[in-house]
Motif scaffolding. Structure first.
Motif, PDB file in Angstrom:
ATOM      1  N   TRP A 122      21.579  31.534  91.599  1.00 13.93           N
ATOM      2  CA  TRP A 122      20.164  31.879  91.696  1.00 13.93           C
ATOM      3  C   TRP A 122      19.775  32.299  93.109  1.00 13.93           C
ATOM      4  O   TRP A 122      18.794  33.000  93.302  1.00 13.93           O
ATOM      5  CB  TRP A 122      19.293  30.688  91.268  1.00 13.93           C
ATOM      6  N   VAL A 123      20.529  31.877  94.111  1.00 13.69           N
ATOM      7  CA  VAL A 123      20.155  32.171  95.493  1.00 13.69           C
ATOM      8  C   VAL A 123      21.041  33.237  96.108  1.00 13.69           C
ATOM      9  O   VAL A 123      20.575  34.086  96.863  1.00 13.69           O
ATOM     10  CB  VAL A 123      20.209  30.884  96.339  1.00 13.69           C
ATOM     11  N   LEU A 124      22.317  33.249  95.769  1.00 16.45           N
ATOM     12  CA  LEU A 124      23.260  34.151  96.428  1.00 16.45           C
ATOM     13  C   LEU A 124      24.280  34.669  95.436  1.00 16.45           C
ATOM     14  O   LEU A 124      24.850  33.895  94.654  1.00 16.45           O
ATOM     15  CB  LEU A 124      23.974  33.411  97.567  1.00 16.45           C
ATOM     16  N   HIS A 125      24.531  35.987  95.460  1.00 16.07           N
ATOM     17  CA  HIS A 125      25.577  36.571  94.625  1.00 16.07           C
ATOM     18  C   HIS A 125      26.848  36.741  95.443  1.00 16.07           C
ATOM     19  O   HIS A 125      26.842  37.330  96.515  1.00 16.07           O
ATOM     20  CB  HIS A 125      25.150  37.937  94.079  1.00 16.07           C
ATOM     21  N   GLU A 126      27.944  36.226  94.921  1.00 16.34           N
ATOM     22  CA  GLU A 126      29.272  36.460  95.481  1.00 16.34           C
ATOM     23  C   GLU A 126      30.169  36.951  94.352  1.00 16.34           C
ATOM     24  O   GLU A 126      30.267  36.301  93.308  1.00 16.34           O
ATOM     25  CB  GLU A 126      29.845  35.177  96.098  1.00 16.34           C
ATOM     26  N   GLY A 127      30.810  38.092  94.568  1.00 17.24           N
ATOM     27  CA  GLY A 127      31.638  38.679  93.519  1.00 17.24           C
ATOM     28  C   GLY A 127      31.627  40.191  93.622  1.00 17.24           C
ATOM     29  O   GLY A 127      31.598  40.765  94.716  1.00 17.24           O
ATOM     30  N   PHE A 128      31.649  40.861  92.470  1.00 13.73           N
ATOM     31  CA  PHE A 128      31.682  42.318  92.421  1.00 13.73           C
ATOM     32  C   PHE A 128      30.259  42.885  92.435  1.00 13.73           C
ATOM     33  O   PHE A 128      29.323  42.265  91.923  1.00 13.73           O
ATOM     34  CB  PHE A 128      32.379  42.786  91.138  1.00 13.73           C
ATOM     35  N   LEU A 129      30.152  44.084  92.982  1.00 17.95           N
ATOM     36  CA  LEU A 129      28.874  44.802  92.928  1.00 17.95           C
ATOM     37  C   LEU A 129      29.146  46.288  93.115  1.00 17.95           C
ATOM     38  O   LEU A 129      30.200  46.685  93.619  1.00 17.95           O
ATOM     39  CB  LEU A 129      27.894  44.305  93.981  1.00 17.95           C
ATOM     40  N   GLY A 130      28.187  47.104  92.714  1.00 18.59           N
ATOM     41  CA  GLY A 130      28.349  48.539  92.886  1.00 18.59           C
ATOM     42  C   GLY A 130      27.129  49.308  92.417  1.00 18.59           C
ATOM     43  O   GLY A 130      26.258  48.775  91.723  1.00 18.59           O
ATOM     44  N   VAL A 131      27.094  50.570  92.819  1.00 16.94           N
ATOM     45  CA  VAL A 131      26.071  51.516  92.368  1.00 16.94           C
ATOM     46  C   VAL A 131      26.823  52.701  91.784  1.00 16.94           C
ATOM     47  O   VAL A 131      27.481  53.450  92.507  1.00 16.94           O
ATOM     48  CB  VAL A 131      25.162  51.966  93.530  1.00 16.94           C
ATOM     49  N   PHE A 132      26.748  52.877  90.471  1.00 14.86           N
ATOM     50  CA  PHE A 132      27.557  53.875  89.782  1.00 14.86           C
ATOM     51  C   PHE A 132      26.667  55.037  89.333  1.00 14.86           C
ATOM     52  O   PHE A 132      26.106  55.024  88.244  1.00 14.86           O
ATOM     53  CB  PHE A 132      28.273  53.244  88.586  1.00 14.86           C
ATOM     54  N   GLY A 133      26.526  56.013  90.205  1.00 12.94           N
ATOM     55  CA  GLY A 133      25.728  57.176  89.862  1.00 12.94           C
ATOM     56  C   GLY A 133      24.545  57.368  90.789  1.00 12.94           C
ATOM     57  O   GLY A 133      24.098  56.429  91.470  1.00 12.94           O
ATOM     58  N   ALA A 134      24.013  58.590  90.789  1.00 14.28           N
ATOM     59  CA  ALA A 134      22.931  58.951  91.702  1.00 14.28           C
ATOM     60  C   ALA A 134      21.615  58.278  91.350  1.00 14.28           C
ATOM     61  O   ALA A 134      20.741  58.125  92.210  1.00 14.28           O
ATOM     62  CB  ALA A 134      22.746  60.469  91.702  1.00 14.28           C
ATOM     63  N   ASP A 135      21.445  57.886  90.089  1.00 18.30           N
ATOM     64  CA  ASP A 135      20.187  57.292  89.658  1.00 18.30           C
ATOM     65  C   ASP A 135      20.330  55.828  89.241  1.00 18.30           C
ATOM     66  O   ASP A 135      19.365  55.230  88.748  1.00 18.30           O
ATOM     67  CB  ASP A 135      19.599  58.086  88.479  1.00 18.30           C
ATOM     68  N   ALA A 136      21.511  55.271  89.417  1.00 13.46           N
ATOM     69  CA  ALA A 136      21.775  53.914  88.929  1.00 13.46           C
ATOM     70  C   ALA A 136      21.265  52.867  89.917  1.00 13.46           C
ATOM     71  O   ALA A 136      21.148  53.113  91.122  1.00 13.46           O
ATOM     72  CB  ALA A 136      23.269  53.728  88.687  1.00 13.46           C
ATOM     73  N   GLY A 137      20.974  51.689  89.388  1.00  9.78           N
ATOM     74  CA  GLY A 137      20.628  50.556  90.230  1.00  9.78           C
ATOM     75  C   GLY A 137      21.884  49.799  90.634  1.00  9.78           C
ATOM     76  O   GLY A 137      23.009  50.240  90.382  1.00  9.78           O
ATOM     77  N   VAL A 138      21.698  48.650  91.246  1.00  8.85           N
ATOM     78  CA  VAL A 138      22.827  47.842  91.691  1.00  8.85           C
ATOM     79  C   VAL A 138      23.338  47.006  90.520  1.00  8.85           C
ATOM     80  O   VAL A 138      22.567  46.311  89.856  1.00  8.85           O
ATOM     81  CB  VAL A 138      22.422  46.917  92.855  1.00  8.85           C
ATOM     82  N   THR A 139      24.648  47.101  90.280  1.00 12.11           N
ATOM     83  CA  THR A 139      25.309  46.309  89.245  1.00 12.11           C
ATOM     84  C   THR A 139      25.998  45.114  89.889  1.00 12.11           C
ATOM     85  O   THR A 139      26.741  45.272  90.862  1.00 12.11           O
ATOM     86  CB  THR A 139      26.352  47.152  88.485  1.00 12.11           C
ATOM     87  N   LEU A 140      25.753  43.924  89.355  1.00  7.03           N
ATOM     88  CA  LEU A 140      26.346  42.695  89.881  1.00  7.03           C
ATOM     89  C   LEU A 140      27.184  42.041  88.796  1.00  7.03           C
ATOM     90  O   LEU A 140      26.732  41.900  87.658  1.00  7.03           O
ATOM     91  CB  LEU A 140      25.270  41.721  90.350  1.00  7.03           C
ATOM     92  N   GLU A 141      28.394  41.639  89.144  1.00  7.78           N
ATOM     93  CA  GLU A 141      29.274  40.930  88.218  1.00  7.78           C
ATOM     94  C   GLU A 141      29.907  39.757  88.961  1.00  7.78           C
ATOM     95  O   GLU A 141      30.438  39.930  90.053  1.00  7.78           O
ATOM     96  CB  GLU A 141      30.370  41.850  87.660  1.00  7.78           C
ATOM     97  N   THR A 142      29.871  38.588  88.360  1.00  6.46           N
ATOM     98  CA  THR A 142      30.467  37.409  88.983  1.00  6.46           C
ATOM     99  C   THR A 142      31.967  37.365  88.706  1.00  6.46           C
ATOM    100  O   THR A 142      32.475  38.027  87.789  1.00  6.46           O
ATOM    101  CB  THR A 142      29.821  36.130  88.441  1.00  6.46           C
ATOM    102  N   TYR A 143      32.685  36.571  89.488  1.00  7.68           N
ATOM    103  CA  TYR A 143      34.111  36.379  89.234  1.00  7.68           C
ATOM    104  C   TYR A 143      34.328  35.758  87.863  1.00  7.68           C
ATOM    105  O   TYR A 143      35.294  36.081  87.156  1.00  7.68           O
ATOM    106  CB  TYR A 143      34.717  35.475  90.312  1.00  7.68           C
ATOM    107  N   LYS A 144      33.428  34.884  87.482  1.00  4.31           N
ATOM    108  CA  LYS A 144      33.555  34.211  86.186  1.00  4.31           C
ATOM    109  C   LYS A 144      33.486  35.204  85.034  1.00  4.31           C
ATOM    110  O   LYS A 144      34.305  35.152  84.103  1.00  4.31           O
ATOM    111  CB  LYS A 144      32.458  33.156  86.046  1.00  4.31           C
ATOM    112  N   SER A 145      32.525  36.139  85.088  1.00  2.23           N
ATOM    113  CA  SER A 145      32.374  37.104  83.993  1.00  2.23           C
ATOM    114  C   SER A 145      33.551  38.071  83.943  1.00  2.23           C
ATOM    115  O   SER A 145      34.054  38.410  82.863  1.00  2.23           O
ATOM    116  CB  SER A 145      31.062  37.878  84.149  1.00  2.23           C
ATOM    117  N   VAL A 146      34.039  38.519  85.107  1.00  3.89           N
ATOM    118  CA  VAL A 146      35.186  39.436  85.135  1.00  3.89           C
ATOM    119  C   VAL A 146      36.459  38.693  84.733  1.00  3.89           C
ATOM    120  O   VAL A 146      37.361  39.272  84.127  1.00  3.89           O
ATOM    121  CB  VAL A 146      35.333  40.068  86.534  1.00  3.89           C
ATOM    122  N   GLY A 147      36.541  37.394  85.060  1.00  8.19           N
ATOM    123  CA  GLY A 147      37.695  36.609  84.636  1.00  8.19           C
ATOM    124  C   GLY A 147      37.802  36.506  83.135  1.00  8.19           C
ATOM    125  O   GLY A 147      38.905  36.421  82.579  1.00  8.19           O
TER     126      GLY A 147
END
Length: 370
Positions: free
Chosen positions: A1-26
């Motif tokens: 809730w306070v801090l994101h640690e893991g994967f992130l990215g912006v995929f495309g010229a109009d996209a927002g920030v995508t956040l993925e945790t290690y747990k979800s990718v695992g």
């Protein structure tokens, strides 16, 4: 809730920030196909790595977890377009990589220089990024003028108080009007006794007659909660605050106060358990909160009075584990609020209850037989 640690990215010229945790990718690898522009990578609290493909390259990216050999997490991509190079010819492919400390000014400079969209969002500014980042930029500007982030926090608090001064004035004016009406409210309670419906109707008529809005005092406090949380985010996630000293024993504004009441702030040679680490600044903050609450009459209801008395103690204990910079802000903000409330109450001709309440606390109570 306070801090994101893991994967992130912006995929495309109009996209927002995508956040993925290690747990979800695992649990399941994540794919992002057919993106053009943007960036992606891995981040922790203060450090980050990112890959920035060419702006005109269409690519497929993925966040993966591998268990073959040494288990690992990985962020990578592949181009979708085939590249044909004729004999004797050459071609250039340019991919940029960032790896290092997530310094706000550095990321913003790269974002502007190389047109990397939302690259500054590698720092987890949170949902209130539109408040958090400008707040940091204000503090950072002041810091470069005064050379101390703690002093920058104090000055920023004054600026915030000035911005919210009209709202705070309405809040304290409403409180002052409520105090002025206290004798009439007491009369109504005595008049209606157990008739709660009648008492409520009479009070609403009194509020309407005196043009008092009992909820008006709450709104300024609610509006300032996002500012409080944004400042907490600034102190918690920005590397600029890491190891930033204030004065005296505070050598890291992003860490809790290192002193403790239970070894007399270092005078006794005893290592205090973390659960008992209640430092000098949290105690100062608790005292200012207690004084501020004593500016108002003690609630007649015993339960409310008990909450009224114990709230500063609870907040002192809770905030003892928070960053020292936030506690300093809270203590300074309380001090300014006490001064502001005193001035406004005096202007409205309302008695300041502080001194009477203090006398009541320290006055020796007589036995019940007397």
């Amino acid at each position: 809730w306070v801090l994101h640690e893991g994967f992130l990215g912006v995929f495309g010229a109009d996209a927002g920030v995508t956040l993925e945790t290690y747990k979800s990718v695992g649990k399941e690898n994540q794919s992002f196909d057919g993106a053009t522009g943007g960036w992606f990578g891995v981040t922790d609290k203060y450090w980050g790595t990112a890959v920035i493909p060419q702006a005109n390259v269409n690519y497929d990216a993925r966040f993966s977890h591998f268990t073959d050999g040494r288990p690992r997490y990985q962020a990578d991509y592949s181009d979708n377009a085939a590249l044909t190079i004729a004999p004797g010819q050459s071609a250039d492919l340019k991919t940029m990589v960032f790896a290092g400390a997530k310094e706000t000014n550095t990321l913003t400079a790269y974002e502007n220089q190389y047109n990397i969209r939302l690259f500054d969002r590698m720092i987890d500014w949170g949902w209130l990024w539109f408040i958090t980042k400008p707040l940091f930029q204000l503090m950072d500007f002041i810091y470069h003028q005064v050379g101390n982030f703690g002093v920058a926090i104090l000055i920023t608090t004054v600026i915030i108080k000035l911005i919210f001064f009209p709202l705070a004035s309405k809040q304290y004016a409403s409180m002052a009007n409520m105090k002025r009406m206290q004798p009439k409210m007491t009369e109504l309670k005595e008049q209606y006794g157990d008739d709660r419906m009648g008492l409520q109707k009479a009070m609403m008529e009194l509020y309407k007659k005196e043009k008092i809005n009992p909820v008006a005092g709450c709104w300024p406090m609610l509006i300032q909660i996002p500012i409080f949380f944004a400042l907490y985010k600034v102190l918690y996630v920005t590397i600029e605050m890491r190891h930033a000293p204030f004065f005296g024993w505070i050598q890291d504004l992003s860490a809790p106060d290192p002193t403790s009441l239970f070894n007399l702030f270092g005078l006794l040679p005893w290592s205090v358990p973390s659960i008992l680490m209640i430092g000098a600044w949290p105690i100062i903050m608790g005292i200012t909160m207690w004084i501020q609450m004593r500016m108002n009459p003690t609630p007649p209801d015993k339960t409310q009075a008990m909450i009224f008395n114990w709230m500063p103690v609870v907040f002192t204990y809770m905030l003892a584990q928070f960053p020292a910079g936030l506690v300093i802000y809270y203590a300074w903000n309380n001090t300014l609020s006490i001064l502001q409330q005193s001035i406004i109450m005096k202007r409205h001709g309302v008695k300041i209850e502080l001194f009477d309440n203090l006398k009541g606390v320290f006055r020796k109570k007589k036995p019940a037989s007397e």
